[in-house]
Design an enzyme around this catalytic site. Structure first.
Site, PDB file in Angstrom:
ATOM      1  N   ASN A 172       1.158  -1.079   0.010  1.00  0.00           N
ATOM      2  CA  ASN A 172       0.029   0.091  -0.184  1.00  0.00           C
ATOM      3  C   ASN A 172       1.041   1.544  -0.055  1.00  0.00           C
ATOM      4  O   ASN A 172       2.334   1.393   0.721  1.00  0.00           O
ATOM      5  CB  ASN A 172      -1.115  -0.045   1.259  1.00  0.00           C
ATOM      6  CG  ASN A 172      -0.547   0.157   2.890  1.00  0.00           C
ATOM      7  OD1 ASN A 172       0.353  -0.726   2.662  1.00  0.00           O
ATOM      8  ND2 ASN A 172      -0.588   0.492   3.128  1.00  0.00           N
ATOM      9  N   GLU A 229       0.528   5.298   0.638  1.00  0.00           N
ATOM     10  CA  GLU A 229      -0.473   5.957   0.791  1.00  0.00           C
ATOM     11  C   GLU A 229      -0.643   7.008   0.831  1.00  0.00           C
ATOM     12  O   GLU A 229       0.577   8.323   0.559  1.00  0.00           O
ATOM     13  CB  GLU A 229      -0.970   6.437   2.832  1.00  0.00           C
ATOM     14  CG  GLU A 229      -1.108   4.835   2.910  1.00  0.00           C
ATOM     15  CD  GLU A 229      -1.555   5.057   4.667  1.00  0.00           C
ATOM     16  OE1 GLU A 229      -1.770   3.837   5.468  1.00  0.00           O
ATOM     17  OE2 GLU A 229      -1.171   5.881   6.097  1.00  0.00           O
ATOM     18  N   SER A 250      -3.979  12.870   0.471  1.00  0.00           N
ATOM     19  CA  SER A 250      -5.552  13.099  -0.074  1.00  0.00           C
ATOM     20  C   SER A 250      -5.750  10.826  -0.150  1.00  0.00           C
ATOM     21  O   SER A 250      -4.924  11.020  -1.039  1.00  0.00           O
ATOM     22  CB  SER A 250      -5.582  13.590  -0.825  1.00  0.00           C
ATOM     23  OG  SER A 250      -6.696  13.865  -2.166  1.00  0.00           O
ATOM     24  N   TYR A 251      -6.031  11.077   1.145  1.00  0.00           N
ATOM     25  CA  TYR A 251      -6.845   9.656   1.514  1.00  0.00           C
ATOM     26  C   TYR A 251      -7.177   8.866  -0.338  1.00  0.00           C
ATOM     27  O   TYR A 251      -6.947   7.617  -0.417  1.00  0.00           O
ATOM     28  CB  TYR A 251      -7.097   8.902   1.805  1.00  0.00           C
ATOM     29  CG  TYR A 251      -6.814   9.053   3.607  1.00  0.00           C
ATOM     30  CD1 TYR A 251      -5.594   9.075   3.685  1.00  0.00           C
ATOM     31  CD2 TYR A 251      -7.469   9.679   4.652  1.00  0.00           C
ATOM     32  CE1 TYR A 251      -5.306   9.054   5.296  1.00  0.00           C
ATOM     33  CE2 TYR A 251      -7.152   9.230   6.048  1.00  0.00           C
ATOM     34  CZ  TYR A 251      -6.183   9.096   6.215  1.00  0.00           C
ATOM     35  OH  TYR A 251      -5.519   8.816   7.499  1.00  0.00           O
ATOM     36  N   CYS A 306      -3.888   0.887  -2.941  1.00  0.00           N
ATOM     37  CA  CYS A 306      -3.701  -0.257  -1.980  1.00  0.00           C
ATOM     38  C   CYS A 306      -2.810  -1.570  -2.479  1.00  0.00           C
ATOM     39  O   CYS A 306      -2.753  -1.433  -3.508  1.00  0.00           O
ATOM     40  CB  CYS A 306      -5.512  -1.371  -2.249  1.00  0.00           C
ATOM     41  SG  CYS A 306      -6.346  -0.432  -1.513  1.00  0.00           S
ATOM     42  N   GLU A 333      -3.219  -4.504  -3.004  1.00  0.00           N
ATOM     43  CA  GLU A 333      -3.549  -5.670  -4.860  1.00  0.00           C
ATOM     44  C   GLU A 333      -3.718  -5.269  -5.609  1.00  0.00           C
ATOM     45  O   GLU A 333      -2.652  -5.998  -6.647  1.00  0.00           O
ATOM     46  CB  GLU A 333      -4.774  -6.213  -4.194  1.00  0.00           C
ATOM     47  CG  GLU A 333      -5.369  -6.503  -2.866  1.00  0.00           C
ATOM     48  CD  GLU A 333      -5.288  -5.643  -1.364  1.00  0.00           C
ATOM     49  OE1 GLU A 333      -6.135  -6.873  -0.310  1.00  0.00           O
ATOM     50  OE2 GLU A 333      -4.615  -4.842  -1.241  1.00  0.00           O
ATOM     51  N   CYS A 364      -9.852  -5.093   0.084  1.00  0.00           N
ATOM     52  CA  CYS A 364     -11.137  -3.774   0.147  1.00  0.00           C
ATOM     53  C   CYS A 364     -12.299  -3.939  -0.848  1.00  0.00           C
ATOM     54  O   CYS A 364     -11.626  -4.948  -1.614  1.00  0.00           O
ATOM     55  CB  CYS A 364     -10.707  -2.425   0.175  1.00  0.00           C
ATOM     56  SG  CYS A 364     -10.155  -1.703  -1.190  1.00  0.00           S
TER      57      CYS A 364
END
Length: 130
Positions: free
Chosen positions: A42, A44, A47-48, A53, A55, A86
């Site tokens: 992942n 990050e 800005s989310y 992710c 995957e 997710c």
């Protein structure tokens, strides 16, 4: 490649994660039908919404190298419980087939295997837009 080895590779990939905001490291190991493995972690962002992710990172790496047929993807994190893809990752995985194995576990021996179709029943796929 056996699934225990694939899960171990996912566990190693999590150490490359860039997770300064959540501190939640995730690794993925994607096994292609040709036998090649692509790792992802992942990444990050402040800005989310721009976060990627593990995957999806592995899948994008594989696709960018010309791989489109996937057999399995293993997912590992620092959690004491299994970490599942997710919703967005489930949708991206099913884009490449409903029979892809999803491998989750908390250790090299403790693992479970699911088909993506089990985790995303009645998925929206290319047949819905044809």
């Amino acid at each position: 490649m056996d699934y225990q080895t694939l899960l171990k590779l996912a566990q190693e990939a999590k150490y490359r994660a860039y997770a300064p905001y959540s501190g939640f490291r995730v690794g993925a190991a994607l096994l292609t039908s040709s036998g090649k493995v692509y790792l992802g972690c992942n990444v990050e962002c402040a800005s989310y919404a721009a976060t990627s992710c593990a995957e999806r990172t592995a899948i994008v790496k594989a696709v960018s190298e010309g791989e489109l047929c996937f057999k399995a993807i293993a997912i590992a994190s620092d959690s004491k419980t299994c970490t599942f893809p997710c919703g967005i990752c489930r949708q991206v995985i099913v884009e490449f087939g409903e029979d892809i194995d999803i491998i989750v576990g908390t250790g090299e021996v403790d693992l479970e295997v699911f088909k993506i179709s089990e985790l995303l029943p009645k998925a929206f796929t290319k047949i819905n837009i044809e």
